[in-house]
Design an enzyme around this catalytic site. Structure first.
Site: not given
Length: 316
Positions: A230, A235, A256, A259-261
């Site tokens: 990632t 992208g 923020d 926690a996206a991953g």
């Protein structure tokens, strides 16, 4: 998912082996310099930990999610276990141990970037015996193992071996990055590092698509089935034996990035468990990760399935 030994295929769940923590997050216009004190503009105390966040994401994606981990005997125990249970996660294999629950101290600036200090505490008590008990109870109903590196590395390796032997699809989120036994890589079906983790593990500076592909091929050379790297706003790149596939980022306004991953990994594992083609599972995971950065906090920012589907539909 890979077919079970004996030909049966009645598995649809995600077994998450990983960390459970309380996230203490401070928000400010910028991050302080060393030795500096600044005033912030917000604070949250919520359930977190990469394992817990990923389990919640998998559950929100519609897959049965089962958590294996440890919590302490302190005041944070109810916060984290109730948070998992309320999100629909099976916590029958979450063990209480003496002492404090794991803690993550997070700071977020106005651009949405963060830095994080993780203190494992109860997470360090997760051991191979607990993994064996969890597999005896849950492996028959779980299609995918999803695990990370916020727990003892030997335990991560043991869980990967058990899942591989059980015919499960193994997804490894190698965060925080740490060198692993070379014997583990051939047991991993998909490894999902971000650019920083890919660089730390491979020794290749990942700064663009070309270097991401080079790092992906390093993972394949180690024996991993596929590397999905990632690249934040650029992208993601999937590298496997069939070649290279690009997944453009969906445009959103970042608040923020915490926690996206985890949203990405949880939705990816859920998609694979639900029988989606790998590319479709990656697209859903990318949309989930994009939506997560539009809200503050870790577990509270994880998106529901309907939100993810709406974002995908809006972008064709």
């Amino acid at each position: 998912m890979r077919e079970r030994p004996g030909g049966a295929s009645a598995r649809d769940g995600v077994l998450v082996v990983g960390s459970i923590s309380a996230d203490l997050t401070a928000f400010a216009g910028r991050l302080p310099a060393p030795g500096e004190t600044i005033l912030g503009d917000g604070f949250t105390l919520v359930l977190g930990g990469k394992g817990a966040n990923q389990a919640i994401a998998a559950s929100l994606a519609g897959a049965p999610a089962r958590m294996v981990g440890c919590v302490g005997s302190d005041l944070f125990r109810g916060l984290v276990t109730d948070g998992l249970r309320d999100a629909g996660v099976d916590v029958s294999q979450v063990r209480r141990v003496p002492g404090p629950t794991g803690i993550a101290h997070i700071r977020v600036d106005e651009s949405g970037e963060n830095d994080i200090v993780v203190v494992p505490l109860a997470n360090a008590a997760l051991d191979e015996a607990q993994i064996d008990r969890a597999f005896a109870e849950l492996a028959e109903r779980s299609a995918v193992l999803l695990t990370q590196l916020e727990i003892p590395f030997a335990v991560t390796g043991h869980a990967i071996r058990r899942a591989h032997d059980a015919g499960m699809t193994v997804v490894l989120d190698p965060a925080p990055a740490h060198e692993l036994d070379d014997a583990i890589w051939p047991l991993v079906d998909i490894v999902t590092p971000n650019e920083t983790e890919a660089a730390l593990l491979s020794g290749i500076r990942v700064a663009d698509r070309g270097s991401a592909v080079e790092a992906g091929r390093w993972f394949l050379g180690k024996g991993a089935g596929a590397a999905l790297i990632t690249l934040a706003g650029a992208g993601a790149v999937l590298v496997d034996a069939g070649g290279v596939q690009d997944f453009p980022a969906l445009p959103v306004d970042a608040v923020d990035t915490t926690a996206a991953g985890d949203a990405f990994a949880g939705y990816l594992a859920a998609g694979l468990a639900q029988g989606l083609a790998r590319a479709d599972a990656v697209r859903r995971a990318s949309a989930a990760g994009a939506l997560t950065v539009t809200k503050r906090g870790a577990s509270p920012s994880l998106p529901a399935s309907a939100e993810v589907d709406a974002l995908l539909a809006a972008h064709g």
